[in-house]
Design a protein around this motif. Structure first.
Motif, PDB file in Angstrom:
ATOM      1  N   ALA A  59       0.839  -1.185   0.000  1.00 15.64           N
ATOM      2  CA  ALA A  59       0.000   0.000   0.000  1.00 15.64           C
ATOM      3  C   ALA A  59       0.884   1.247   0.000  1.00 15.64           C
ATOM      4  O   ALA A  59       2.021   1.211   0.482  1.00 15.64           O
ATOM      5  CB  ALA A  59      -0.895   0.002   1.231  1.00 15.64           C
ATOM      6  N   ASP A  60       0.352   2.315  -0.523  1.00 15.18           N
ATOM      7  CA  ASP A  60       1.132   3.559  -0.597  1.00 15.18           C
ATOM      8  C   ASP A  60       1.573   4.044   0.776  1.00 15.18           C
ATOM      9  O   ASP A  60       2.665   4.613   0.924  1.00 15.18           O
ATOM     10  CB  ASP A  60       0.316   4.652  -1.294  1.00 15.18           C
ATOM     11  N   PHE A  61       0.745   3.821   1.791  1.00 17.72           N
ATOM     12  CA  PHE A  61       1.065   4.358   3.106  1.00 17.72           C
ATOM     13  C   PHE A  61       2.239   3.622   3.770  1.00 17.72           C
ATOM     14  O   PHE A  61       2.748   4.055   4.779  1.00 17.72           O
ATOM     15  CB  PHE A  61      -0.153   4.315   4.039  1.00 17.72           C
ATOM     16  N   VAL A  62       2.641   2.494   3.190  1.00 12.44           N
ATOM     17  CA  VAL A  62       3.768   1.744   3.743  1.00 12.44           C
ATOM     18  C   VAL A  62       5.048   2.559   3.671  1.00 12.44           C
ATOM     19  O   VAL A  62       5.827   2.607   4.618  1.00 12.44           O
ATOM     20  CB  VAL A  62       3.931   0.410   2.988  1.00 12.44           C
ATOM     21  N   LYS A  63       5.288   3.167   2.512  1.00 16.68           N
ATOM     22  CA  LYS A  63       6.406   4.087   2.304  1.00 16.68           C
ATOM     23  C   LYS A  63       7.739   3.559   2.831  1.00 16.68           C
ATOM     24  O   LYS A  63       8.481   4.241   3.514  1.00 16.68           O
ATOM     25  CB  LYS A  63       6.100   5.448   2.931  1.00 16.68           C
TER      26      LYS A  63
END
Length: 116
Positions: A59-63
């Motif tokens: 997911a993008d929020f993992v970063k």
């Protein structure tokens, strides 16, 4: 397919946790293993997944803070979570599936609480 997750707990912001999930049962057809999470009052969302053959998705929020790893010999999937934030507080669910469009199997969930 049965999934048993473990490794959740209470951790301070900036800390780390490692979640693990063991699969058992009719797992020969399983190609996808991964993790979803559900925060209080929010919808369940994909965190990371590993597809047989070495492809991973995050997911993008993992970063860059989360790393998924899979051990096919042991039928396990793990999620290393670093630099935890309060917004990472959620129940984390292990998932397994043959494909993205077939039946998904869910573990019981393990609670991760990030708080000082």
């Amino acid at each position: 397919v049965q999934l048993q997750a473990s490794g959740g707990g209470l951790v301070q912001p900036g800390g780390s946790l490692r979640l693990s999930c063991a699969a058992s049962g009719s797992i020969d057809s399983i190609n996808i293993m991964g993790w979803y999470r559900q925060a209080p009052g929010k919808q369940r969302e994909l965190v990371a997944a590993d597809v047989s053959g070495g492809m991973t998705t995050y997911a993008d929020f993992v970063k860059g803070r989360f790393t998924i790893s899979r051990d096919n010999a042991k039928n396990t999937v793990s999620l290393q979570i670093n630099s935890l934030k309060p917004e990472d507080t959620a129940v984390y669910y292990c998932i397994a599936a043959q494909s993205w469009t077939t039946t998904w199997y869910w573990g019981q969930g393990t609670l991760v609480t990030v708080s000082s």
